[in-house]
Design a protein around this motif. Structure first.
Motif, mmCIF file in Angstrom:
data_model
loop_
_atom_site.group_PDB
_atom_site.id
_atom_site.type_symbol
_atom_site.label_atom_id
_atom_site.label_comp_id
_atom_site.label_asym_id
_atom_site.label_seq_id
_atom_site.Cartn_x
_atom_site.Cartn_y
_atom_site.Cartn_z
ATOM 1 N N TYR A 196 74.773 48.259 55.914
ATOM 2 C CA TYR A 196 75.482 47.023 56.212
ATOM 3 C C TYR A 196 75.111 46.432 57.568
ATOM 4 O O TYR A 196 75.460 45.290 57.852
ATOM 5 C CB TYR A 196 76.993 47.264 56.186
ATOM 6 C CG TYR A 196 77.497 47.885 54.902
ATOM 7 C CD1 TYR A 196 77.114 47.379 53.665
ATOM 8 C CD2 TYR A 196 78.360 48.985 54.923
ATOM 9 C CE1 TYR A 196 77.573 47.954 52.487
ATOM 10 C CE2 TYR A 196 78.831 49.558 53.749
ATOM 11 C CZ TYR A 196 78.438 49.039 52.544
ATOM 12 O OH TYR A 196 78.901 49.606 51.370
ATOM 13 N N VAL A 241 83.358 45.841 55.428
ATOM 14 C CA VAL A 241 82.229 46.763 55.554
ATOM 15 C C VAL A 241 81.666 46.651 56.970
ATOM 16 O O VAL A 241 81.739 45.589 57.597
ATOM 17 C CB VAL A 241 81.123 46.473 54.517
ATOM 18 C CG1 VAL A 241 81.680 46.504 53.106
ATOM 19 C CG2 VAL A 241 80.457 45.131 54.783
ATOM 20 N N GLY A 256 78.443 48.597 59.680
ATOM 21 C CA GLY A 256 77.390 49.596 59.791
ATOM 22 C C GLY A 256 76.502 49.352 60.990
ATOM 23 O O GLY A 256 76.556 48.298 61.627
ATOM 24 N N THR A 266 70.726 55.101 59.557
ATOM 25 C CA THR A 266 71.825 54.179 59.279
ATOM 26 C C THR A 266 73.140 54.945 59.174
ATOM 27 O O THR A 266 73.176 56.111 58.758
ATOM 28 C CB THR A 266 71.603 53.405 57.970
ATOM 29 O OG1 THR A 266 71.534 54.320 56.869
ATOM 30 C CG2 THR A 266 70.311 52.598 58.038
ATOM 31 N N ASP A 298 77.230 53.874 57.901
ATOM 32 C CA ASP A 298 77.984 52.786 57.288
ATOM 33 C C ASP A 298 79.352 53.245 56.818
ATOM 34 O O ASP A 298 79.586 54.435 56.561
ATOM 35 C CB ASP A 298 77.220 52.229 56.079
ATOM 36 C CG ASP A 298 75.854 51.693 56.443
ATOM 37 O OD1 ASP A 298 75.794 50.575 56.967
ATOM 38 O OD2 ASP A 298 74.859 52.408 56.219
ATOM 39 N N SER A 326 83.092 51.432 54.601
ATOM 40 C CA SER A 326 83.783 50.300 54.005
ATOM 41 C C SER A 326 85.187 50.726 53.610
ATOM 42 O O SER A 326 85.463 51.918 53.432
ATOM 43 C CB SER A 326 83.039 49.767 52.771
ATOM 44 O OG SER A 326 83.098 50.705 51.711
#
Length: 382
Positions: free
Chosen positions: A8, A246, A248, A260, A262, A264
């Motif tokens: 995200y 969300v 990230g 990464t 992330d 949500s």
């Protein structure tokens, strides 16, 4: 991005993210994406007998499609259109009482999808905010959900079927924000980007139809007895959907490596007392051995992701349904070097056989085309 678990906050060329439209500002060329999927669902349960039994079925669906192109290089303005699933219903569970000679079957199918338009822009071209991008998409959410229950008594020789069909439609929008570091952050060649997107809660409307019919057998729907199926009831319907948030971050310690992180959340408890808040948390890794090697496998991107999922479902006794998943995939360069063929494998586990509940394992194979080309560019030489 699917193999990474969300991405995200990944503000980088060559990636298409429909959850955060602000990330579209990274596009330097026209992008087209299409994803197809095939899956297998394995369900285990005891049914209160103490003996675990399993059943499986195959799943298949279009994962989504998107098209976007830049319209302003100075402000990194991009517009696009997309189609993607919002939810899916797919189950087929059977049970039987041999002593009473009665069989029961529950079947669910359908789902909701989003079709939308949107764009992104980088408002500031100088100063400390020049790495900020904002994006907005409008969505039309629509679909049909069907739940069917069949009861067959051996002594009667036919099956009774009740079917509830919901047809829904409504609008929603998503507002996205992203920031990409203009230069190095911690090292000589590293880059950092952050992103978040918010979709407010909405209400979609439609109709609900309840029908009843009798059949000579579940394998021969053409054998409907005279007068069936009949519509028992039809009414208007409103379904409330919660907001979705969300967020990230993406970090490149060097041009060949990507990390990464992330998350949500969706507060489904605000829509029904039988549901709880849902959450999704993921971390991913992508590694590309070489950016310029003539060897194909050296320029292939290798991806790995790990997910934790908190589902909105819970049993009547309040037992939560949680799960986790693993993702792996490959991004193989094709054609002009701006395009990739993405292959992915994902495995998800959720639920438990404790207290008579079900445990599920889903294996999904995905094939995606992420194509890029230079369109709408004025020729320097005619």
């Amino acid at each position: 991005a699917q193999a990474l678990g969300g991405a995200y906050g990944l503000l980088a060329p060559g990636y298409q993210n429909l959850d955060n439209p602000a990330l579209w500002s990274a596009h330097r060329d026209t992008r087209f994406g299409l994803t197809l999927g095939l899956g297998w669902l394995n369900t285990s349960g005891t049914g209160g007998t103490g003996v675990e039994q399993t059943a499986g079925r195959r799943l298949g669906a279009i994962g989504g499609a998107a098209f976007a192109f830049p319209v302003s290089a100075r402000h990194a303005a991009t517009v696009g259109a997309f189609f993607e699933p919002y939810s899916r219903v797919s189950y087929d569970n059977s049970g039987r009482d041999d002593d009473g000679g009665i069989g029961v079957r529950a079947i669910g199918s359908g789902g909701l999808s989003d079709a939308g338009l949107g764009g992104s822009i980088r408002p500031f071209t100088t100063g400390p905010l020049r790495g900020v991008s904002v994006g907005l998409t409008g969505r039309y959410r629509f679909g049909t959900l069907t739940a069917r229950e069949e009861v067959r008594a051996d002594s009667a020789g036919y099956t009774q079927a009740f079917e509830r069909r919901r047809q829904l439609g409504g609008t929603a929008f998503t507002l996205g924000l992203a920031y990409g570091s203009p230069g190095a952050v911690f090292g000589k060649n590293d880059r950092l980007s952050l992103g978040a997107a918010f979709t407010p809660g909405t209400t979609i409307s439609g109709s609900r139809v309840l029908t009843y019919g009798t059949f000579r057998s579940t394998d021969d729907p053409s054998g409907i007895t005279p007068g069936g199926p009949d519509t028992l009831a039809k009414s208007d319907l409103d379904e409330k959907l919660p907001y979705r948030l969300v967020a990230g971050l993406a970090y490149r310690p060097n041009p060949r490596t990507l990390l990464t992180l992330d998350g949500s959340m969706e507060p489904w408890s605000t829509t029904s007392p039988t549901l709880r808040d849902a959450g999704h948390y993921a971390m991913g890794l992508e590694f590309q051995p070489s950016l310029i090697s003539p060897v194909l496998w050296q320029r292939t991107a290798y991806r790995l992701g790990f997910l934790l999922n908190r589902y909105p479902y819970q049993s009547v006794t309040g037992t939560a349904v949680d799960g986790f998943g693993l993702r792996t995939g490959f991004g193989i360069p094709v054609a002009n070097g701006r395009s990739r063929l993405d292959l992915g494998v994902g495995v998800d586990w959720r639920g438990s056989v404790e207290q008579g509940l079900l445990k599920e394992r889903t294996v999904r194979l995905t094939l995606g085309l992420n194509a890029g080309d230079l369109w709408f560019i004025k020729r320097a030489i005619e």
